[in-house]
Structures are given as C-alpha cells and as structure tokens.
Design an enzyme around this catalytic site. Structure first.
Site, PDB file in Angstrom:
ATOM      1  N   ASP A 139      50.364  13.608 -50.452  1.00 51.46           N
ATOM      2  CA  ASP A 139      49.574  12.386 -50.307  1.00 51.46           C
ATOM      3  C   ASP A 139      48.173  12.710 -49.796  1.00 51.46           C
ATOM      4  O   ASP A 139      48.026  13.334 -48.740  1.00 51.46           O
ATOM      5  CB  ASP A 139      50.278  11.417 -49.346  1.00 51.46           C
ATOM      6  N   HIS A 146      38.746   3.309 -45.914  1.00 51.62           N
ATOM      7  CA  HIS A 146      40.009   3.365 -45.167  1.00 51.62           C
ATOM      8  C   HIS A 146      39.883   4.341 -43.999  1.00 51.62           C
ATOM      9  O   HIS A 146      40.297   4.043 -42.876  1.00 51.62           O
ATOM     10  CB  HIS A 146      41.152   3.790 -46.099  1.00 51.62           C
ATOM     11  N   GLU A 211      50.696   0.925 -47.487  1.00 51.63           N
ATOM     12  CA  GLU A 211      49.425   1.533 -47.886  1.00 51.63           C
ATOM     13  C   GLU A 211      49.295   1.382 -49.397  1.00 51.63           C
ATOM     14  O   GLU A 211      50.125   1.897 -50.152  1.00 51.63           O
ATOM     15  CB  GLU A 211      49.340   3.006 -47.467  1.00 51.63           C
ATOM     16  N   GLU A 213      48.179   2.401 -52.701  1.00 52.35           N
ATOM     17  CA  GLU A 213      47.743   3.665 -53.296  1.00 52.35           C
ATOM     18  C   GLU A 213      48.068   3.683 -54.781  1.00 52.35           C
ATOM     19  O   GLU A 213      48.883   2.906 -55.268  1.00 52.35           O
ATOM     20  CB  GLU A 213      48.457   4.859 -52.631  1.00 52.35           C
ATOM     21  N   ASP A 245      52.767   3.765 -49.778  1.00 56.57           N
ATOM     22  CA  ASP A 245      53.118   4.740 -48.739  1.00 56.57           C
ATOM     23  C   ASP A 245      53.401   3.961 -47.446  1.00 56.57           C
ATOM     24  O   ASP A 245      52.545   3.847 -46.567  1.00 56.57           O
ATOM     25  CB  ASP A 245      51.952   5.724 -48.557  1.00 56.57           C
ATOM     26  N   ARG A 249      53.171   2.668 -38.033  1.00 62.60           N
ATOM     27  CA  ARG A 249      51.927   3.053 -37.345  1.00 62.60           C
ATOM     28  C   ARG A 249      52.162   3.501 -35.908  1.00 62.60           C
ATOM     29  O   ARG A 249      51.487   4.427 -35.426  1.00 62.60           O
ATOM     30  CB  ARG A 249      50.945   1.871 -37.348  1.00 62.60           C
ATOM     31  N   GLN A 252      53.642   6.913 -36.103  1.00 62.70           N
ATOM     32  CA  GLN A 252      52.663   7.839 -36.704  1.00 62.70           C
ATOM     33  C   GLN A 252      51.586   8.256 -35.714  1.00 62.70           C
ATOM     34  O   GLN A 252      51.287   9.441 -35.553  1.00 62.70           O
ATOM     35  CB  GLN A 252      52.019   7.161 -37.916  1.00 62.70           C
ATOM     36  N   LYS A 265      55.924   8.471 -41.882  1.00 65.12           N
ATOM     37  CA  LYS A 265      55.638   8.336 -43.309  1.00 65.12           C
ATOM     38  C   LYS A 265      56.828   8.678 -44.204  1.00 65.12           C
ATOM     39  O   LYS A 265      56.756   8.433 -45.406  1.00 65.12           O
ATOM     40  CB  LYS A 265      54.491   9.293 -43.693  1.00 65.12           C
ATOM     41  N   THR A 269      58.787   5.791 -49.710  1.00 66.27           N
ATOM     42  CA  THR A 269      57.560   5.667 -50.510  1.00 66.27           C
ATOM     43  C   THR A 269      57.970   5.026 -51.828  1.00 66.27           C
ATOM     44  O   THR A 269      58.849   5.551 -52.507  1.00 66.27           O
ATOM     45  CB  THR A 269      56.935   7.057 -50.780  1.00 66.27           C
ATOM     46  N   GLU A 385      44.369  -2.331 -41.095  1.00 63.32           N
ATOM     47  CA  GLU A 385      42.927  -2.580 -41.251  1.00 63.32           C
ATOM     48  C   GLU A 385      42.637  -4.078 -41.282  1.00 63.32           C
ATOM     49  O   GLU A 385      41.716  -4.559 -40.622  1.00 63.32           O
ATOM     50  CB  GLU A 385      42.406  -1.956 -42.542  1.00 63.32           C
TER      51      GLU A 385
HETATM   52 CA    CA Z   1      48.985   7.425 -47.387  1.00 58.35          CA
END
Ligand code: CA
Length: 440
Positions: A139, A146, A211, A213, A245, A249, A252, A265, A269, A385
């Site tokens: 990844d 971001h 996330e 992606e 993904d 948080r 992480q 993570k 996925t 975000e």
């Molecule tokens: Ca990611």
C-alpha cells in the site's frame, strides 16, 4: 502506454440492450472479474461485465469462437483466478479486448449473437471472488493532501515528512486479509494510548476509519534483482479496482512508530470485484504535472510518457449507509467526492519505485495507491480527515445522524467512474463493506 482504437469510440454499440448508456459497463469498458452463480455449486471462472450482464468466459471458451492469441488469452481469462491471464501481457490483453468487443458489437452476425447470448448471466444472479491469488499486497501513500491532513493531526508543526515529495512512500501490507466487496468484518481489538493517559488500554477500536483508494494489479512479473524502468512500468500494470484500506486509527497511531502500520491496517482490506483494464482507461489519461515550486522527480522517476499522460482522471465518491438508513429505506449518505488525478505520484512511478532496489513483483500482486484526498476539505478520502481527528461531526443528511468515526452496522460504499466529452462514461461499480461488532 495504450493508444486509442475503435473500442474506445463513443458511438460503438452492443447488441446487449442494457449496455447502451450503462453508467459503468458499456461496450467501451469490458472489465474482468471472477464469479459464479449464487445458486448451485458452480466453479469460479472469469467473466466480463457488459451492461447488466456477466459474459461467462468459461462458457464462451467452450463455444470455440476465437482463434490465435485471443483464444489463448480467453483460455487463461476463463480460469478460477486471473493470475495467468495477467502474466500474458499487453499483446494478449489487447487481442482479447478486440475479440470480445467484436462478439458483443451490434455489428456481430446473428449467429454470433445467438451463440454469445447463451453465455450471459445476469449480474443479479452472481457472486464474486477475489480476481487473483494475491501473493503480495503493498500500500502506497501518494496523496499530498491526505499526507498533509493526517500529518497535521500527528505533527501539527511539520505535517509533511521530508521524503514525501521525493519518493512514493509505501509499506508492505497483508495479502491474506484482502476481501471482495460485500464481505463484512469484525471491529478489531487492539492496543491504544488514549489522549491524556499514561498507560495503553486493550479493547475494541474506538476510531475505526475507511481509506478511499484505488488498487492496481501487476501484469508480467520482473525477475529478482531486475528493476522496471519508468518507461516500461505501464506494460506491467493490468488494470485498476476500488480499494478500501480499513484503518483502526487509535491502534495505528500508537503502534506505528518506528516500523509503520501493523494491526491498525491488517484486519481487512476490501476491493471491488471488477478490474477495469488500463486499455479501457486510456481516454482518461492526462499529463502528470508538479507545481513549479515543488521538487521535480529524480531522473529515474521522470520520463516523457509519464509526464505526457501518467495521470488518470477517475471520479470517486464515498457514502455511508447506517442501520438507520436501512431501517428507513433511505439512500446512503455521500460524505466525500474527489478524483484520482490529484495524486502526487503516478501508478507507473509507484511500480518503478517498488522494483528499483531489485524487488520482484509477481503477476496478480495487488498494489494500493494510498488514500485519495483532493485539495479541498470536502474531498478528503478518510473520516479522520473529514472529522479533523474526531473534533468535527460529519453529517449524514439522509437520516440526520452524525459521525466522527465509524459505528457498528455502518456500511461504507465507494464508487468510481470516468467521464470525458467525446467518450463513453465507464465505471468501476462499487466497493462496500459493513462493520460488525468486535468479539471481545
Ligand atoms: Ca492506506
């Protein structure tokens, strides 16, 4: 790099009625998936989307309509995984695209239409599997917006790490927990250090995030010790999908220093079932440009075709469907929309960077592009975000609910599509996943 041909012409039509003006799957797209019927005990096999149908490639193979390289490509694309098809390379992918386009075109003979019609399965009657045996998943982290948004939460004084503008950053992810869209997952347990506390706690993730992606699949492999030059990188990329993904948080941010993401993570996925080929995406390429006051890429990450057409304009949206949405039969609430064109590095630069030290990529490997956030606040590709680290409520207008992070029962739904004057709109369909309660 792919060139435009008759399969990209906006005027092209299919005899499959639902393909005409289809938002995602007109004849100009022809994306691949691995599928079987929901009922019975059928084998997984390759399929191509056309309108509301799946063209069953195993059934088509049995008809013996193709010859030469296209027939060889069809044989590999009809298997239970697409690894061998991806390994064949551009010439074979192109041959099969041309052949399938001809079979599905409104100019196909009556006899051809009758033969191929027997190979169509309604998409409502199928389920999907992962398109490849994913040997490796990597990844990247290639959106400067971001990186700045998240960096501001972790390091307010110095949000962008010094390496970001010089190389496409990545970590090696976990292939075993990549799942196909629609697969629910448990809220992960783990260790976190809540703000203002002196010792970590063990418990269910309190800051669960998505996330937004894209993923791309590796075509022909490169041998160990043999880097792929940037000019050759596009020939090693088969196609793209949507990728979520999912991220814990709180876990992480506590665990990732100094070795990077781990349990935050690796619990799930999600990817969309349909892979849109790079040839189908060719009309939506655009120049890769850097602002003049930014560092320009080093020579090995800079090359004429990447500059001319390395970027891709792919529209993306994120919506949340909560338990309340489902109970009241409300449509999912859109919370963000942006484009892949804002990424700071191209897919070709990511692939070259991955191999420059000699790492060997294998056919069917999955590479994530990193979260895709655009330049404005409403274009953010993660809820951390949108909620500014949990300080601001994100409204779900259809139900009057609010979110800072994801709750149990929430489904997150991504959609992706390409639109450009003079070309047919093509899409990726959707990628969704639902959060189940943790097992404590
Ligand atoms: Ca990611």
């Amino acid at each position: 790099m792919n060139t435009l041909n008759h399969t990209h012409e906006a005027a092209a039509k299919s005899w499959v009625a639902s393909a005409q003006g289809h938002a995602d799957f007109p004849i100009q797209n022809l994306p691949y998936a691995v599928f079987c019927r929901k009922s019975g005990h059928e084998a997984w096999r390759g399929g191509v989307a056309i309108g509301d149908e799946v063209l069953d490639l195993a059934a088509l193979q049995a008809k013996g309509l193709l010859s030469g390289l296209a027939a060889q490509a069809l044989h590999e694309a009809s298997q239970s995984t697409l690894n061998a098809f991806m390994a064949m390379g551009h010439e074979a992918w192109h041959a099969l695209r041309i052949a399938l386009f001809d079979l599905l075109s409104s100019s196909a003979s009556e006899a051809t239409q009758n033969a191929v019609r027997n190979c169509l399965v309604p998409q409502t009657e199928v389920r999907y599997n992962l398109p490849t045996q994913i040997g490796n998943y990597t990844d990247f982290y290639t959106s400067i917006y971001h990186a700045e948004n998240v960096g501001r939460i972790i390091r307010p004084d110095d949000p962008l790490t010094p390496n970001f503008q010089w190389l496409p950053i990545a970590y090696h992810g976990r292939a075993s927990s990549v799942v196909i869209s629609g697969t629910p997952f448990r809220r992960p347990m783990g260790q976190a250090m809540p703000p203002g506390t002196k010792a970590p706690v063990y418990g269910a993730c309190a800051r669960l995030d998505f996330e937004l992606e894209m993923g791309f699949f590796v075509g022909p492999s490169n041998a160990l010790g043999e880097p792929v030059a940037l000019k050759d990188a596009p020939s090693h990329i088969f196609g793209m999908c949507l990728l979520n993904d999912w991220s814990a948080r709180d876990h992480q941010f506590w665990e990732m220093n100094p070795l990077g993401p781990f349990l935050g993570k690796n619990f799930c996925t999600s990817i969309s079932p349909w892979i849109v080929t790079m040839e189908a995406l060719a009309p939506f390429r655009q120049p890769f440009e850097r602002p003049a006051d930014h560092p320009q890429p080093l020579a090995y990450l800079d090359e004429a075709s990447n500059r001319a057409a390395g970027s891709l304009d792919i529209q993306l949206s994120v919506a949340i469907e909560s338990v309340a949405h489902r109970t009241a039969s409300k449509p999912a609430s859109r919370i963000s929309a942006t484009s892949f064109k804002h990424q700071y590095w191209t897919t070709a630069q990511m692939l070259t960077q991955h191999t420059v030290g000699g790492c060997n990529l294998q056919s069917g490997d999955l590479i994530g592009t990193g979260t895709i956030s655009g330049p404005t606040a409403s274009e953010a590709g993660a809820i951390v975000e949108l909620s500014q680290g949990g300080r601001v409520q994100v409204p779900l207008h259809e139900t009057g609910e609010q979110r800072t992070f994801l709750l149990d029962g929430d489904a997150v739904i991504f959609q992706g599509w390409c639109e450009k004057t003079g070309f047919a709109r093509i899409g990726f369909g959707s990628c969704s996943g639902t959060v189940l309660p943790a097992i404590s």
